[in-house]
Design a protein around this motif. Sequence first.
Motif, short mmCIF file in Angstrom:
data_model
loop_
_atom_site.label_atom_id
_atom_site.label_comp_id
_atom_site.label_asym_id
_atom_site.label_seq_id
_atom_site.Cartn_x
_atom_site.Cartn_y
_atom_site.Cartn_z
N PHE A 1 0.83 -1.20 0.00
CA PHE A 1 0.00 0.00 0.00
C PHE A 1 0.86 1.26 0.00
CE2 PHE A 1 -2.54 -3.16 2.34
CZ PHE A 1 -3.78 -3.05 1.73
N THR A 2 0.27 2.32 -0.52
CA THR A 2 0.76 3.66 -0.19
C THR A 2 -0.21 4.25 0.82
OG1 THR A 2 1.54 5.77 -1.08
CG2 THR A 2 -0.48 4.87 -2.04
N THR A 3 0.10 5.41 1.38
CA THR A 3 -0.80 6.08 2.31
C THR A 3 -0.88 7.56 1.96
OG1 THR A 3 0.94 6.57 3.93
CG2 THR A 3 -0.25 4.48 4.20
N ALA A 4 -1.94 8.20 2.37
CA ALA A 4 -2.09 9.63 2.12
C ALA A 4 -0.97 10.41 2.81
CB ALA A 4 -3.46 10.11 2.60
N ALA A 5 -0.58 9.99 4.00
CA ALA A 5 0.47 10.70 4.74
C ALA A 5 1.78 10.68 3.96
CB ALA A 5 0.67 10.08 6.12
N LEU A 6 2.13 9.53 3.42
CA LEU A 6 3.36 9.40 2.65
C LEU A 6 3.30 10.24 1.38
CD1 LEU A 6 6.03 8.09 1.81
CD2 LEU A 6 4.72 6.08 1.07
N GLU A 7 2.19 10.15 0.66
CA GLU A 7 2.06 10.90 -0.59
C GLU A 7 2.10 12.41 -0.35
OE1 GLU A 7 2.11 9.59 -3.55
OE2 GLU A 7 1.88 7.47 -3.04
N LYS A 8 1.42 12.86 0.69
CA LYS A 8 1.37 14.30 0.97
C LYS A 8 2.74 14.83 1.39
CE LYS A 8 -3.52 14.49 2.25
NZ LYS A 8 -4.50 14.67 3.37
N LEU A 9 3.47 14.06 2.20
CA LEU A 9 4.79 14.52 2.61
C LEU A 9 5.73 14.63 1.42
CD1 LEU A 9 6.92 15.32 4.68
CD2 LEU A 9 7.37 12.89 5.06
N ALA A 10 5.76 13.62 0.56
CA ALA A 10 6.63 13.66 -0.61
C ALA A 10 6.25 14.83 -1.52
CB ALA A 10 6.54 12.35 -1.38
N GLU A 11 4.95 15.05 -1.70
CA GLU A 11 4.49 16.16 -2.53
C GLU A 11 4.95 17.50 -1.95
OE1 GLU A 11 0.24 18.08 -4.07
OE2 GLU A 11 0.33 16.00 -3.39
N HIS A 12 4.85 17.64 -0.62
CA HIS A 12 5.27 18.89 0.03
C HIS A 12 6.78 19.10 -0.13
CE1 HIS A 12 4.96 22.10 3.13
NE2 HIS A 12 6.21 21.75 3.34
N LEU A 13 7.55 18.05 0.10
CA LEU A 13 9.01 18.18 -0.01
C LEU A 13 9.43 18.60 -1.41
CD1 LEU A 13 10.24 15.07 2.02
CD2 LEU A 13 10.31 17.46 2.72
N ILE A 14 8.87 17.96 -2.42
CA ILE A 14 9.26 18.27 -3.80
C ILE A 14 8.76 19.64 -4.21
CG2 ILE A 14 8.99 17.56 -6.20
CD1 ILE A 14 10.95 15.85 -4.46
N ALA A 15 7.59 20.04 -3.74
CA ALA A 15 7.05 21.36 -4.09
C ALA A 15 7.94 22.49 -3.60
CB ALA A 15 5.64 21.51 -3.51
N HIS A 16 8.68 22.25 -2.51
CA HIS A 16 9.53 23.29 -1.93
C HIS A 16 11.01 23.04 -2.18
CE1 HIS A 16 5.71 23.78 0.28
NE2 HIS A 16 6.04 25.06 0.28
#
Length: 440
Positions: free
Chosen positions: A70-85
């Motif tokens: 599985f993936t999780t929303a927490a994992l996806e959101k953290l990676a998205e935040h890191l890459i966005a900044h």
Amino acid sequence: MTKVLHRHTKLHLPEAVGGDGPYLIDAAGKKYLDGCGGAAVSCLGHNHPAVAEALRAQLAKLSYAHTAFFTTAALEKLAEHLIAHAPDNLSHAYLVSGGSEAMEAALKLARQYFIETGETQRDLFIARRQSYHGNTLGALAVGGNAQRRAPYQPLLMRVEHIAPCYAYRERAAGESEADYGMRAADELEAKILAVGARRVIGFIAETVVGATAGVVPPVAGYFRRIRDICDRHGILLILDEVMCGMGRTGDLYAHTAEGARADLVTVAKGLGGGSQPIGATLMDARIFDAIAGGSGAFAHGHTYLGHALAAAAALAVQETIQRDNLLDNVRARGEQLFALLRQKLGAHPHVGDIRGRGLFAGIELVADRETAAPFPPGPALPARLKAAAMDLGLMIYPGSGCIDGENGHHILLAPPFICAPAHIEELADKLARAIDAALA
């Protein structure tokens, strides 16, 4: 009698029972200003309400799901935040449980990139002396911390090391900082040519060196020259920002201040602020694309990879840094800290150098200020410094061997990003008193 194998079996540690912003509290009720963030970890101090709430909310939903299933929303959101900044070239994040794991992942990603692109002969890393990249065997091998490497030397893979960029000790008399930076960087090219350019996978360095050498920032232009050399020979630049990254120097990613693009960046400590064990390896798009367009699978993994609780906590930390404009505070309180250190210690007979960036400061102690001669080697002085500071209710991170692995003593400071002016005044005052007490 404790049943824990502590870091040192002959030390009796106070028990931490609580935290209050930039302070830790022991079982006797004594408060300690966390002037070093433990090991530059506690960027939001202790018991931050936003992080505690994020942990409670995630725990109520899901604590763990194996990433093979599985993936999780927490994992996806953290990676998205890191890459966005992150700098524009960094496209994906690999989430692990700490800095050593992040460096192991970077080493394997770098090797696999060249396997995927057909350059399987590349099998060698180059790094720097007086550096630290983690305690697992791969990370220890690329690191240049002589004291930590020594017991395990027979187990370590071959890695070539060059000199650090350490102007206080390495710059020649009459040499400009710019000329010194070029000379230090050009050691990389000489080493590449000596071992064979087609063998080299990558060059590894801490953007701002942490505990091994006592917070040593590069001179201007050094990393731009390093980047040019890497590009000329087709090798990867791997920057370790486990200690100096995630806002510690006043920039979210420390290398952005150097004007140099990194192919792989490791982060950890300030990523989750100590709320959960977490680290990450961020990669250039071409590394991701090579794997995604080739075998499709990264040949690596851990049981707790992308842990949902850790990801939720880290996201709360990073969102708090953004929402509360804490990088502005890091820069402002950093200016205040360095001004106070120079005021209180700039003329001290046993302070040779005050250096760093943001809320990341190093103080190199010397036996003779005029000659920069170090104190006798060994752990005795750091132990006295730590004890004197703890007596005063201050946590600092002293170390030995900053010059060559044996000689030289320093103090590392990394207070929380949430510090107010009064906390920085308290830190500088207690530090000056602790140094005098330890050297008396």
